[in-house]
Write a protein that holds these residues in place. Structure first.
Motif, PDB file in Angstrom:
ATOM      1  N   ILE A  11       0.689  -1.476   0.133  1.00 24.16           N
ATOM      2  CA  ILE A  11      -0.103  -0.010  -0.239  1.00 24.16           C
ATOM      3  C   ILE A  11       0.597   0.848   0.142  1.00 24.16           C
ATOM      4  CG2 ILE A  11      -1.984   0.598   1.214  1.00 24.16           C
ATOM      5  CD1 ILE A  11      -3.079  -1.361   2.214  1.00 24.16           C
ATOM      6  N   ASP A  12       0.705   1.637  -1.376  1.00 20.54           N
ATOM      7  CA  ASP A  12       0.877   3.545  -1.311  1.00 20.54           C
ATOM      8  C   ASP A  12       2.961   3.983  -1.349  1.00 20.54           C
ATOM      9  OD1 ASP A  12      -1.649   3.906  -2.202  1.00 20.54           O
ATOM     10  OD2 ASP A  12      -2.072   4.529  -0.099  1.00 20.54           O
ATOM     11  N   PRO A  13       3.960   2.595  -1.514  1.00 21.69           N
ATOM     12  CA  PRO A  13       5.176   3.051  -1.190  1.00 21.69           C
ATOM     13  C   PRO A  13       5.580   4.287  -2.136  1.00 21.69           C
ATOM     14  CG  PRO A  13       4.730   1.309  -3.054  1.00 21.69           C
ATOM     15  CD  PRO A  13       3.188   1.867  -2.508  1.00 21.69           C
ATOM     16  N   GLN A  14       4.451   5.667  -1.701  1.00 25.12           N
ATOM     17  CA  GLN A  14       5.222   6.901  -2.534  1.00 25.12           C
ATOM     18  C   GLN A  14       6.500   7.996  -1.816  1.00 25.12           C
ATOM     19  OE1 GLN A  14       1.173   6.220  -2.897  1.00 25.12           O
ATOM     20  NE2 GLN A  14       1.161   8.145  -4.649  1.00 25.12           N
ATOM     21  N   GLU A  15       6.387   8.908  -2.058  1.00 20.61           N
ATOM     22  CA  GLU A  15       7.653   9.417  -1.885  1.00 20.61           C
ATOM     23  C   GLU A  15       6.866  10.404  -0.951  1.00 20.61           C
ATOM     24  OE1 GLU A  15      10.454   9.811  -2.330  1.00 20.61           O
ATOM     25  OE2 GLU A  15      11.357   8.675  -4.105  1.00 20.61           O
ATOM     26  N   ILE A  16       5.435  10.726  -1.009  1.00 19.53           N
ATOM     27  CA  ILE A  16       5.165  12.040  -0.136  1.00 19.53           C
ATOM     28  C   ILE A  16       4.981  10.625   1.867  1.00 19.53           C
ATOM     29  CG2 ILE A  16       2.559  11.098  -0.352  1.00 19.53           C
ATOM     30  CD1 ILE A  16       1.718  13.827  -0.840  1.00 19.53           C
ATOM     31  N   PHE A  17       4.890   9.964   1.142  1.00 24.37           N
ATOM     32  CA  PHE A  17       4.774   9.083   2.643  1.00 24.37           C
ATOM     33  C   PHE A  17       6.250   8.602   2.823  1.00 24.37           C
ATOM     34  CE2 PHE A  17       0.970   7.607   0.657  1.00 24.37           C
ATOM     35  CZ  PHE A  17       0.509   8.682   1.141  1.00 24.37           C
ATOM     36  N   ALA A  18       7.253   8.738   2.272  1.00 28.91           N
ATOM     37  CA  ALA A  18       9.029   8.359   2.753  1.00 28.91           C
ATOM     38  C   ALA A  18       9.681   9.610   2.694  1.00 28.91           C
ATOM     39  CB  ALA A  18       8.772   6.976   1.528  1.00 28.91           C
ATOM     40  N   SER A  19       9.734  10.611   1.946  1.00 29.22           N
ATOM     41  CA  SER A  19      10.869  11.675   2.160  1.00 29.22           C
ATOM     42  C   SER A  19      10.441  12.059   3.498  1.00 29.22           C
ATOM     43  CB  SER A  19       9.833  13.102   1.033  1.00 29.22           C
ATOM     44  OG  SER A  19      10.740  13.977   1.470  1.00 29.22           O
ATOM     45  N   THR A  20      11.537  12.542   4.235  1.00 28.53           N
ATOM     46  CA  THR A  20      11.986  13.523   5.241  1.00 28.53           C
ATOM     47  C   THR A  20      11.284  14.577   5.423  1.00 28.53           C
ATOM     48  OG1 THR A  20      14.178  13.035   4.523  1.00 28.53           O
ATOM     49  CG2 THR A  20      13.484  11.470   6.229  1.00 28.53           C
ATOM     50  N   GLN A  21      11.188  15.055   3.449  1.00 32.11           N
ATOM     51  CA  GLN A  21      11.036  16.414   3.304  1.00 32.11           C
ATOM     52  C   GLN A  21       9.550  16.529   4.320  1.00 32.11           C
ATOM     53  OE1 GLN A  21      13.411  18.889   3.648  1.00 32.11           O
ATOM     54  NE2 GLN A  21      14.708  16.797   4.128  1.00 32.11           N
ATOM     55  N   SER A  22       8.174  15.372   3.634  1.00 33.75           N
ATOM     56  CA  SER A  22       6.690  15.826   3.422  1.00 33.75           C
ATOM     57  C   SER A  22       6.607  15.531   4.537  1.00 33.75           C
ATOM     58  CB  SER A  22       6.717  14.618   2.655  1.00 33.75           C
ATOM     59  OG  SER A  22       5.309  14.455   3.110  1.00 33.75           O
ATOM     60  N   PRO A  23       5.697  16.991   5.143  1.00 30.40           N
ATOM     61  CA  PRO A  23       4.719  16.876   6.027  1.00 30.40           C
ATOM     62  C   PRO A  23       3.777  15.425   6.646  1.00 30.40           C
ATOM     63  CG  PRO A  23       3.705  18.126   4.868  1.00 30.40           C
ATOM     64  CD  PRO A  23       4.702  17.462   4.443  1.00 30.40           C
ATOM     65  N   VAL A  49       1.059  -3.527  -6.111  1.00 32.55           N
ATOM     66  CA  VAL A  49       1.395  -1.690  -6.077  1.00 32.55           C
ATOM     67  C   VAL A  49       0.022  -0.459  -5.876  1.00 32.55           C
ATOM     68  CG1 VAL A  49       3.107  -0.212  -5.615  1.00 32.55           C
ATOM     69  CG2 VAL A  49       4.020  -2.908  -6.000  1.00 32.55           C
ATOM     70  N   THR A  50      -0.188  -0.189  -4.668  1.00 32.93           N
ATOM     71  CA  THR A  50      -1.742   1.069  -5.078  1.00 32.93           C
ATOM     72  C   THR A  50      -0.308   1.811  -4.994  1.00 32.93           C
ATOM     73  OG1 THR A  50      -1.873   0.151  -2.239  1.00 32.93           O
ATOM     74  CG2 THR A  50      -2.497  -1.203  -4.344  1.00 32.93           C
ATOM     75  N   ARG A  51      -0.584   3.008  -5.611  1.00 34.48           N
ATOM     76  CA  ARG A  51      -0.495   4.373  -4.997  1.00 34.48           C
ATOM     77  C   ARG A  51      -2.122   5.629  -4.937  1.00 34.48           C
ATOM     78  NH1 ARG A  51       1.245   7.837  -8.821  1.00 34.48           N
ATOM     79  NH2 ARG A  51      -0.687   7.830 -10.215  1.00 34.48           N
ATOM     80  N   TRP A  52      -1.854   6.173  -3.961  1.00 40.40           N
ATOM     81  CA  TRP A  52      -3.016   6.931  -3.238  1.00 40.40           C
ATOM     82  C   TRP A  52      -2.668   8.498  -4.472  1.00 40.40           C
ATOM     83  CZ3 TRP A  52      -2.989  11.939  -1.271  1.00 40.40           C
ATOM     84  CH2 TRP A  52      -3.856  12.426  -1.026  1.00 40.40           C
ATOM     85  N   VAL A  53      -3.777   8.982  -5.049  1.00 43.73           N
ATOM     86  CA  VAL A  53      -4.158   9.422  -6.227  1.00 43.73           C
ATOM     87  C   VAL A  53      -4.816  11.032  -5.367  1.00 43.73           C
ATOM     88  CG1 VAL A  53      -2.384   8.905  -7.770  1.00 43.73           C
ATOM     89  CG2 VAL A  53      -4.889   8.340  -7.758  1.00 43.73           C
ATOM     90  N   PRO A  54      -4.707  12.491  -5.219  1.00 44.10           N
ATOM     91  CA  PRO A  54      -5.666  13.314  -5.030  1.00 44.10           C
ATOM     92  C   PRO A  54      -6.051  13.198  -5.922  1.00 44.10           C
ATOM     93  CG  PRO A  54      -3.198  13.907  -5.656  1.00 44.10           C
ATOM     94  CD  PRO A  54      -3.438  12.548  -6.521  1.00 44.10           C
ATOM     95  N   THR A  55      -7.318  13.074  -6.654  1.00 45.95           N
ATOM     96  CA  THR A  55      -7.828  13.391  -7.036  1.00 45.95           C
ATOM     97  C   THR A  55      -9.956  13.123  -7.314  1.00 45.95           C
ATOM     98  OG1 THR A  55      -8.081  11.242  -8.736  1.00 45.95           O
ATOM     99  CG2 THR A  55      -6.366  12.343  -9.505  1.00 45.95           C
ATOM    100  N   LEU A 120      -1.319  -7.390   3.533  1.00 50.22           N
ATOM    101  CA  LEU A 120      -1.485  -6.067   3.235  1.00 50.22           C
ATOM    102  C   LEU A 120       0.435  -6.083   4.240  1.00 50.22           C
ATOM    103  CD1 LEU A 120      -4.816  -4.471   4.313  1.00 50.22           C
ATOM    104  CD2 LEU A 120      -3.834  -5.621   1.954  1.00 50.22           C
ATOM    105  N   CYS A 121       0.846  -4.470   3.561  1.00 49.10           N
ATOM    106  CA  CYS A 121       2.114  -3.797   4.178  1.00 49.10           C
ATOM    107  C   CYS A 121       1.795  -3.103   3.351  1.00 49.10           C
ATOM    108  CB  CYS A 121       3.495  -4.188   3.965  1.00 49.10           C
ATOM    109  SG  CYS A 121       3.424  -5.382   1.882  1.00 49.10           S
ATOM    110  N   GLY A 122       3.293  -1.553   4.133  1.00 46.36           N
ATOM    111  CA  GLY A 122       2.882  -0.366   3.317  1.00 46.36           C
ATOM    112  C   GLY A 122       3.070   0.504   3.990  1.00 46.36           C
ATOM    113  N   VAL A 123       2.269   2.024   4.079  1.00 45.59           N
ATOM    114  CA  VAL A 123       2.265   3.237   4.395  1.00 45.59           C
ATOM    115  C   VAL A 123       1.056   3.791   4.463  1.00 45.59           C
ATOM    116  CG1 VAL A 123       3.369   4.250   2.715  1.00 45.59           C
ATOM    117  CG2 VAL A 123       3.145   4.977   4.819  1.00 45.59           C
ATOM    118  N   SER A 124      -0.275   4.395   5.002  1.00 45.98           N
ATOM    119  CA  SER A 124       0.522   4.722   6.166  1.00 45.98           C
ATOM    120  C   SER A 124      -0.952   3.255   7.584  1.00 45.98           C
ATOM    121  CB  SER A 124       0.187   6.044   6.662  1.00 45.98           C
ATOM    122  OG  SER A 124       0.008   5.776   8.769  1.00 45.98           O
ATOM    123  N   THR A 125      -0.049   2.974   8.042  1.00 45.39           N
ATOM    124  CA  THR A 125      -1.092   1.591   9.200  1.00 45.39           C
ATOM    125  C   THR A 125      -1.966   2.107  10.072  1.00 45.39           C
ATOM    126  OG1 THR A 125       1.445   1.005   9.477  1.00 45.39           O
ATOM    127  CG2 THR A 125      -0.618   0.026  10.867  1.00 45.39           C
TER     128      THR A 125
END
Length: 184
Positions: A11-23, A49-55, A120-125
């Motif tokens: 679930i959602d292994p994306q930069e927005i959830f991995a980057s230390t620069q992202s809130p 693999v899934t992605r959360w998209v803001p649409t 299931l695995c991924g972010v955010s729990t």
């Protein structure tokens, strides 16, 4: 693997959830990603693999959500929504993209069938993982959540989400990577 073998849903292994620069970056993402890679290797071609998209429709409560989190109100092809490099080779399948926290829906069931065995695995729990687990279990899927291959927004929020998912046996079971990999 047999036809009734489990599907690994990352679930959602994306930069927005991995980057230390992202809130929304999880400090636990790197450790979870290492375990996710081990799980993917064990599941072969049964990895999604899934992605959360803001649409999502801004006329709904999603409008208020993006007003609260304007940094995330970007097009789905923004680099924030890209898979992290380590996730790009987990599967040859296209990503399942959804504008909802939970990833259980017609796109996923088209691949897994309506009542599959899911790992299931991924972010955010405490957001997308729990939303997916509860919806899938409610629909009749057998769900295993690999808790140490999930990354929460905080340690406390991760623990709280794991506790809630643990209230749903036998539809939802909890395990850790080593136990899952040694059990078969």
């Amino acid at each position: 693997m047999t036809a009734d073998a489990a599907w690994l849903v990352v679930i959602d292994p994306q930069e927005i959830f991995a980057s230390t620069q992202s809130p929304w970056g999880s400090p636990f993402f790197p450790a979870a990603m290492e375990r996710i890679r081990q799980l993917a290797a064990a599941h072969g071609d049964r990895v999604i693999v899934t992605r959360w998209v803001p649409t999502a429709d801004r006329a709904t409560s999603w409008g208020a959500y993006f007003a609260a989190w304007p940094f995330a109100d970007q097009a789905e092809n923004d680099p924030l929504y890209a898979l992290v490099p380590a996730a790009r080779s987990l599967t040859a399948r296209p990503t399942v993209d959804r504008p909802t926290f939970g990833k259980w829906g017609p796109e996923l069931t088209a691949i897994t069938g309506p009542a599959p065995r899911l790992v299931l695995c991924g972010v955010s729990t405490d957001c997308c993982v729990i939303s997916t687990a509860l919806a899938a279990a409610d629909a009749g899927a057998y769900v295993t959540v690999v808790t140490d291959a999930c990354a929460g927004s905080t340690a406390e929020n991760h623990d709280a989400a794991v506790h809630v998912m643990g209230l749903y046996p036998p539809q939802i079971t909890l395990t850790e990577t080593a136990a899952l990999l040694t059990s078969g």
